[in-house]
Design a protein around this motif. Structure first.
Motif, PDB file in Angstrom:
ATOM      1  N   UNK A  62      19.046  -0.857 -13.646  1.00  0.00           N
ATOM      2  CA  UNK A  62      19.279  -0.942 -12.210  1.00  0.00           C
ATOM      3  C   UNK A  62      18.359  -1.990 -11.600  1.00  0.00           C
ATOM      4  N   UNK A  63      17.267  -2.271 -12.289  1.00  0.00           N
ATOM      5  CA  UNK A  63      16.277  -3.242 -11.821  1.00  0.00           C
ATOM      6  C   UNK A  63      16.743  -4.648 -12.196  1.00  0.00           C
ATOM      7  N   UNK A  64      16.419  -5.636 -11.369  1.00  0.00           N
ATOM      8  CA  UNK A  64      16.683  -7.018 -11.755  1.00  0.00           C
ATOM      9  C   UNK A  64      15.597  -7.894 -11.155  1.00  0.00           C
ATOM     10  N   UNK A  65      15.374  -9.002 -11.817  1.00  0.00           N
ATOM     11  CA  UNK A  65      14.374  -9.957 -11.365  1.00  0.00           C
ATOM     12  C   UNK A  65      13.478 -10.386 -12.506  1.00  0.00           C
ATOM     13  N   UNK A  66      12.403 -11.045 -12.158  1.00  0.00           N
ATOM     14  CA  UNK A  66      11.432 -11.486 -13.146  1.00  0.00           C
ATOM     15  C   UNK A  66      10.307 -10.466 -13.226  1.00  0.00           C
ATOM     16  N   UNK A  67      10.175  -9.837 -14.365  1.00  0.00           N
ATOM     17  CA  UNK A  67       9.161  -8.823 -14.611  1.00  0.00           C
ATOM     18  C   UNK A  67       7.915  -9.551 -15.107  1.00  0.00           C
ATOM     19  N   UNK A  68       6.828  -9.486 -14.320  1.00  0.00           N
ATOM     20  CA  UNK A  68       5.624 -10.264 -14.578  1.00  0.00           C
ATOM     21  C   UNK A  68       4.483  -9.322 -14.955  1.00  0.00           C
ATOM     22  N   UNK A  69       4.027  -9.439 -16.182  1.00  0.00           N
ATOM     23  CA  UNK A  69       2.912  -8.642 -16.686  1.00  0.00           C
ATOM     24  C   UNK A  69       1.605  -9.354 -16.360  1.00  0.00           C
ATOM     25  N   UNK A  70       0.708  -8.664 -15.630  1.00  0.00           N
ATOM     26  CA  UNK A  70      -0.582  -9.263 -15.266  1.00  0.00           C
ATOM     27  C   UNK A  70      -1.721  -8.337 -15.684  1.00  0.00           C
ATOM     28  N   UNK A  71      -2.934  -8.890 -15.806  1.00  0.00           N
ATOM     29  CA  UNK A  71      -4.089  -8.037 -16.125  1.00  0.00           C
ATOM     30  C   UNK A  71      -4.275  -6.950 -15.065  1.00  0.00           C
ATOM     31  N   UNK A  72      -4.798  -5.798 -15.483  1.00  0.00           N
ATOM     32  CA  UNK A  72      -4.967  -4.649 -14.598  1.00  0.00           C
ATOM     33  C   UNK A  72      -5.742  -4.959 -13.331  1.00  0.00           C
ATOM     34  N   UNK A  73      -6.819  -5.732 -13.433  1.00  0.00           N
ATOM     35  CA  UNK A  73      -7.619  -6.074 -12.256  1.00  0.00           C
ATOM     36  C   UNK A  73      -6.805  -6.898 -11.255  1.00  0.00           C
ATOM     37  N   UNK A  74      -6.009  -7.843 -11.760  1.00  0.00           N
ATOM     38  CA  UNK A  74      -5.157  -8.635 -10.865  1.00  0.00           C
ATOM     39  C   UNK A  74      -4.095  -7.748 -10.219  1.00  0.00           C
ATOM     40  N   UNK A  75      -3.534  -6.834 -10.995  1.00  0.00           N
ATOM     41  CA  UNK A  75      -2.541  -5.932 -10.425  1.00  0.00           C
ATOM     42  C   UNK A  75      -3.159  -5.107  -9.299  1.00  0.00           C
ATOM     43  N   UNK A  76      -4.348  -4.558  -9.526  1.00  0.00           N
ATOM     44  CA  UNK A  76      -5.017  -3.751  -8.496  1.00  0.00           C
ATOM     45  C   UNK A  76      -5.231  -4.555  -7.221  1.00  0.00           C
ATOM     46  N   UNK A  77      -5.595  -5.820  -7.362  1.00  0.00           N
ATOM     47  CA  UNK A  77      -5.799  -6.685  -6.195  1.00  0.00           C
ATOM     48  C   UNK A  77      -4.493  -6.889  -5.438  1.00  0.00           C
ATOM     49  N   UNK A  78      -3.415  -7.177  -6.162  1.00  0.00           N
ATOM     50  CA  UNK A  78      -2.112  -7.379  -5.522  1.00  0.00           C
ATOM     51  C   UNK A  78      -1.656  -6.097  -4.847  1.00  0.00           C
ATOM     52  N   UNK A  79      -1.832  -4.984  -5.516  1.00  0.00           N
ATOM     53  CA  UNK A  79      -1.426  -3.707  -4.938  1.00  0.00           C
ATOM     54  C   UNK A  79      -2.153  -3.459  -3.613  1.00  0.00           C
ATOM     55  N   UNK A  80      -3.444  -3.762  -3.557  1.00  0.00           N
ATOM     56  CA  UNK A  80      -4.215  -3.605  -2.313  1.00  0.00           C
ATOM     57  C   UNK A  80      -3.714  -4.542  -1.219  1.00  0.00           C
ATOM     58  N   UNK A  81      -3.404  -5.776  -1.591  1.00  0.00           N
ATOM     59  CA  UNK A  81      -2.966  -6.781  -0.613  1.00  0.00           C
ATOM     60  C   UNK A  81      -1.618  -6.402  -0.002  1.00  0.00           C
ATOM     61  N   UNK A  82      -0.671  -5.921  -0.811  1.00  0.00           N
ATOM     62  CA  UNK A  82       0.653  -5.605  -0.269  1.00  0.00           C
ATOM     63  C   UNK A  82       0.638  -4.373   0.620  1.00  0.00           C
ATOM     64  N   UNK A  83      -0.392  -3.539   0.485  1.00  0.00           N
ATOM     65  CA  UNK A  83      -0.502  -2.368   1.360  1.00  0.00           C
ATOM     66  C   UNK A  83      -0.876  -2.756   2.788  1.00  0.00           C
ATOM     67  N   UNK A  84      -1.487  -3.926   2.954  1.00  0.00           N
ATOM     68  CA  UNK A  84      -1.976  -4.329   4.278  1.00  0.00           C
ATOM     69  C   UNK A  84      -1.294  -5.566   4.837  1.00  0.00           C
ATOM     70  N   UNK A  85      -0.278  -6.078   4.146  1.00  0.00           N
ATOM     71  CA  UNK A  85       0.391  -7.294   4.613  1.00  0.00           C
ATOM     72  C   UNK A  85       1.882  -7.223   4.298  1.00  0.00           C
ATOM     73  N   UNK A  86       2.676  -7.815   5.171  1.00  0.00           N
ATOM     74  CA  UNK A  86       4.123  -7.875   4.943  1.00  0.00           C
ATOM     75  C   UNK A  86       4.489  -9.271   4.452  1.00  0.00           C
ATOM     76  N   UNK A  87       4.920  -9.340   3.211  1.00  0.00           N
ATOM     77  CA  UNK A  87       5.293 -10.621   2.601  1.00  0.00           C
ATOM     78  C   UNK A  87       6.750 -10.901   2.941  1.00  0.00           C
ATOM     79  N   UNK A  88       6.952 -11.905   3.792  1.00  0.00           N
ATOM     80  CA  UNK A  88       8.276 -12.123   4.358  1.00  0.00           C
ATOM     81  C   UNK A  88       8.880 -13.495   4.071  1.00  0.00           C
ATOM     82  N   UNK A  89       8.172 -14.340   3.330  1.00  0.00           N
ATOM     83  CA  UNK A  89       8.727 -15.637   2.956  1.00  0.00           C
ATOM     84  C   UNK A  89       8.075 -16.098   1.657  1.00  0.00           C
ATOM     85  N   UNK A  90       8.567 -17.214   1.153  1.00  0.00           N
ATOM     86  CA  UNK A  90       7.986 -17.746  -0.079  1.00  0.00           C
ATOM     87  C   UNK A  90       8.245 -19.239  -0.175  1.00  0.00           C
ATOM     88  N   UNK A  91       7.388 -19.893  -0.949  1.00  0.00           N
ATOM     89  CA  UNK A  91       7.586 -21.280  -1.352  1.00  0.00           C
ATOM     90  C   UNK A  91       7.749 -21.278  -2.863  1.00  0.00           C
TER      91      UNK A  91
END
Length: 169
Positions: A62-91
């Motif tokens: 059911x999932x689709x997209x690019x599945x990106x495996x990152x180191x645990x510390x980087x994942x924790x940082x991203x997880x914290x960032x997305x909790x406090x910001x709305x990512x609404x565009x991309x380059x």
């Protein structure tokens, strides 16, 4: 004569590893450009990138997209960032070599001045089911996960055309 690096099951970076190293350097330079422009940037360093679903998948997903495996510390940082910001565009910056698409994607939370920069790759032939789903949905997904594979951060990219191979999905 067939390219031996295009065999099914071969790693997408077979024969193009030097180019991947250049793409990682480009991602680091892109992150630095965003920092210089005043953005708070998280850089990701994938251990692996897998299209989901892929031609090699034997079970439906059911999932689709690019599945990106990152180191645990980087994942924790991203997880914290997305909790406090709305990512609404991309380059996105794209290049292709040997049947593999290389991407540097900067996911942007413009209101909070945050960016997540990640280099990625996929072999076009293996990614056909993912590309078809993304084209049908007019949306691509980047699924970031740690090695433990027990959590996910999903970024959605509206208008996925910049992430498709030259000529489209």
């Amino acid at each position: 004569m067939d390219d031996p690096n295009s065999e099914e099951g071969a790693h997408p970076l077979s024969g193009v590893m030097q180019f991947w190293d250049d793409v990682v350097g480009d991602a680091e330079a892109t992150a630095e450009e965003y920092r210089e422009a005043g953005w708070d940037v998280v850089e990701l360093h994938p251990g692996d990138v897998t299209p989901v679903p892929a031609m090699l998948d034997t079970e439906p997903s059911a999932e689709y997209g690019l599945n990106v495996l990152v180191p645990g510390e980087e994942f924790d940082t991203v997880e914290d960032v997305v909790e406090t910001a709305e990512f609404d565009s991309y380059d996105a910056y794209r290049a292709e070599r040997g049947g593999t698409v290389f991407l540097v994607v900067a996911m942007l939370a413009e209101d909070s001045g945050r960016a997540v920069v990640v280099p990625m790759y996929y072999r076009t032939k293996e990614a056909a089911p993912m590309l078809e789903r993304a084209a049908d949905a007019d949306e691509m997904r980047v699924i970031v996960r740690p090695l433990s594979d027990d959590k996910r951060v999903v970024f959605e990219q509206r208008d996925p055309n910049p992430l498709f191979p030259e000529g489209g999905a």
